[in-house]
Design an enzyme around this catalytic site. Structure first.
Site, mmCIF file in Angstrom:
data_model
loop_
_atom_site.group_PDB
_atom_site.id
_atom_site.type_symbol
_atom_site.label_atom_id
_atom_site.label_comp_id
_atom_site.label_asym_id
_atom_site.label_seq_id
_atom_site.Cartn_x
_atom_site.Cartn_y
_atom_site.Cartn_z
ATOM 1 N N ASP A 82 -25.679 34.720 70.721
ATOM 2 C CA ASP A 82 -25.453 36.169 70.848
ATOM 3 C C ASP A 82 -24.068 36.503 70.272
ATOM 4 O OD1 ASP A 82 -25.966 38.765 71.768
ATOM 5 O OD2 ASP A 82 -25.038 38.372 73.723
ATOM 6 N N GLU A 134 -25.870 42.631 62.845
ATOM 7 C CA GLU A 134 -25.571 43.919 63.497
ATOM 8 C C GLU A 134 -25.012 44.898 62.480
ATOM 9 O OE1 GLU A 134 -23.527 43.811 67.311
ATOM 10 O OE2 GLU A 134 -22.413 45.645 66.835
ATOM 11 N N HIS A 180 -22.057 47.662 75.757
ATOM 12 C CA HIS A 180 -22.084 46.508 76.655
ATOM 13 C C HIS A 180 -21.350 46.794 77.965
ATOM 14 C CE1 HIS A 180 -22.404 44.490 72.603
ATOM 15 N NE2 HIS A 180 -23.435 43.979 73.231
ATOM 16 N N SER A 211 -28.553 46.984 79.777
ATOM 17 C CA SER A 211 -28.415 47.114 81.237
ATOM 18 C C SER A 211 -27.988 48.535 81.566
ATOM 19 C CB SER A 211 -27.332 46.161 81.763
ATOM 20 O OG SER A 211 -27.704 44.832 81.575
ATOM 21 N N THR A 233 -25.523 42.383 81.896
ATOM 22 C CA THR A 233 -24.839 42.982 83.051
ATOM 23 C C THR A 233 -25.735 43.112 84.294
ATOM 24 O OG1 THR A 233 -23.351 44.141 81.566
ATOM 25 C CG2 THR A 233 -23.574 45.057 83.774
HETATM 26 O O1 G3H Z 1 -22.579 40.657 74.469
HETATM 27 C C1 G3H Z 1 -21.836 40.544 75.419
HETATM 28 C C2 G3H Z 1 -22.288 39.853 76.667
HETATM 29 O O2 G3H Z 1 -23.059 40.707 77.450
HETATM 30 C C3 G3H Z 1 -21.144 39.415 77.503
HETATM 31 O O3 G3H Z 1 -20.348 38.590 76.827
HETATM 32 O O4 G3H Z 1 -20.308 36.497 78.202
HETATM 33 O O5 G3H Z 1 -18.641 36.956 76.387
HETATM 34 O O6 G3H Z 1 -18.567 38.235 78.580
HETATM 35 P P1 G3H Z 1 -19.385 37.518 77.573
HETATM 36 P P1 13P Z 2 -25.459 44.352 78.717
HETATM 37 O O1 13P Z 2 -24.537 43.403 79.383
HETATM 38 O O2 13P Z 2 -24.910 45.724 78.653
HETATM 39 O O3 13P Z 2 -26.831 44.270 79.242
HETATM 40 O O4 13P Z 2 -25.539 43.906 77.159
HETATM 41 C C1 13P Z 2 -26.068 42.674 76.820
HETATM 42 C C2 13P Z 2 -26.000 42.441 75.364
HETATM 43 O O5 13P Z 2 -26.155 43.324 74.552
HETATM 44 C C3 13P Z 2 -25.732 41.077 74.909
HETATM 45 O O6 13P Z 2 -25.640 40.984 73.535
HETATM 46 ZN ZN ZN Z 3 -24.747 42.589 72.552
#
Ligand code: G3H
Ligand code: 13P
Ligand code: ZN
Length: 284
Positions: A82, A134, A180, A211, A233
């Site tokens: 991701d 993206e 996010h 989320s 989230t």
């Molecule tokens: O895309 C972002 C994820 O929801 C959260 O990222 O695990 O680096 O905080 P993280």
């Molecule tokens: P949320 O944490 O807002 O659900 O977003 C997740 C996301 O887009 C990870 O790439």
């Molecule tokens: Zn994302």
């Protein structure tokens, strides 16, 4: 079953007019919750690892945990990077068995985003690994920007058309009003823009920051061509709330499993609910 490429899941989703959930794994219990929910719903599923997850657990641990979970699962499971930040990281993930990678060049000028994405496609596609890019900037709910400034970062439909013509990605993440993290208000999605993008782009579309987006809006986005919906989230909220409840009720508890088991169950319940909204139940 071994891990499957995301492209395979998204092609079926596009034909069947549903979306596949891509759930972020923060730890082992969440990997288990994602697969348990998918099995209970008889749904295909994508487990994804963010930069934070990689920093916390490492690529090898995430790959090994997910491969084990998929091997025991009766539903198709994919492992996706991701918001990949570099070509090097993409290669490391592919080397460790990820079946899909996102290269997030959204902060780059369009030409550079396309060039970086093509560099990733060149190494990923011959190995059967899917690629997500993206276009437009999704950002975070905590970004201190006005509504009009955020709208200026939305995906431009003609740029999206050019992007997929010049880089044959398996999935395209777009910015249409989601962000996010935890929303302060209710997010408003730009469905007209999504329709316009869909008219020009046949590539499966990805909705990030899902989320807290109202159920109706998610269903509408899926009906307009979103095939992959990212959720992190809402899983964290459910997981931590359940663990916190145990700690508050039993402040002397020292066995982490007494907190993590209900947390894992709460995460499973949230993921099942999302899978039903995305319409992928019974599609495994
Ligand atoms: O895309 C972002 C994820 O929801 C959260 O990222 O695990 O680096 O905080 P993280
Ligand atoms: P949320 O944490 O807002 O659900 O977003 C997740 C996301 O887009 C990870 O790439
Ligand atoms: Zn994302």
């Amino acid at each position: 079953m071994s891990l499957v490429p995301v492209a395979e899941l998204l092609k079926k989703a596009q034909q069947g007019h549903y979306a596949v959930g891509a759930f972020n794994c923060n730890n082992m219990e969440i990997v288990q919750a994602i697969v348990a929910a998918a099995e209970e719903e008889k749904s295909p599923v994508i487990i994804q690892a963010s930069q934070g997850a990689i920093k916390y657990a490492g690529i090898e641990y995430i790959a090994a945990l997910t491969q084990l979970a998929a091997a025991h699962a009766s539903v198709p499971v994919a492992l996706h990077l991701d918001h990949g930040t570099s070509f090097t990281q993409v290669v490391q993930c592919i080397r460790n068995g990820f079946t899909s990678v996102m290269i997030d060049g959204s902060k780059l000028p369009l030409d550079e985003n396309i060039a970086l994405t093509n560099k990733v496609i060149e190494v990923a596609h011959p190995l059967g690994v899917s690629v997500e890019a993206e276009l437009g900037k999704i950002g975070g709910t905590e970004d201190d920007i006005s509504v009009s400034d955020r709208e200026a970062l939305f995906t431009d439909p003609s740029e999206a058309e050019r992007f997929v013509r010049e880089a044959s990605v398996d999935a395209l993440a777009i910015a249409i009003g989601t962000a996010h993290g935890q929303y302060k208000g209710v997010p408003k999605l730009d469905f007209e823009r999504l329709k316009e993008i869909r008219k020009r782009v046949n590539t499966p579309i990805v909705l990030h920051g899902s989320s807290g987006v109202p159920e109706d809006a998610i269903r509408e986005a899926v009906s307009l061509g979103v095939c992959k919906v990212n959720i992190d989230t809402n899983i964290r909220e459910a997981f931590v709330a359940a663990a916190r409840k145990v700690m508050e009720e039993n402040p002397r508890e020292i066995d982490p499993r007494k907190m993590l088991k209900p947390a894992r169950e709460a995460a499973t319940a949230v993921i099942r609910e999302k899978i039903r909204i995305f319409g992928s139940s019974g599609k495994a």
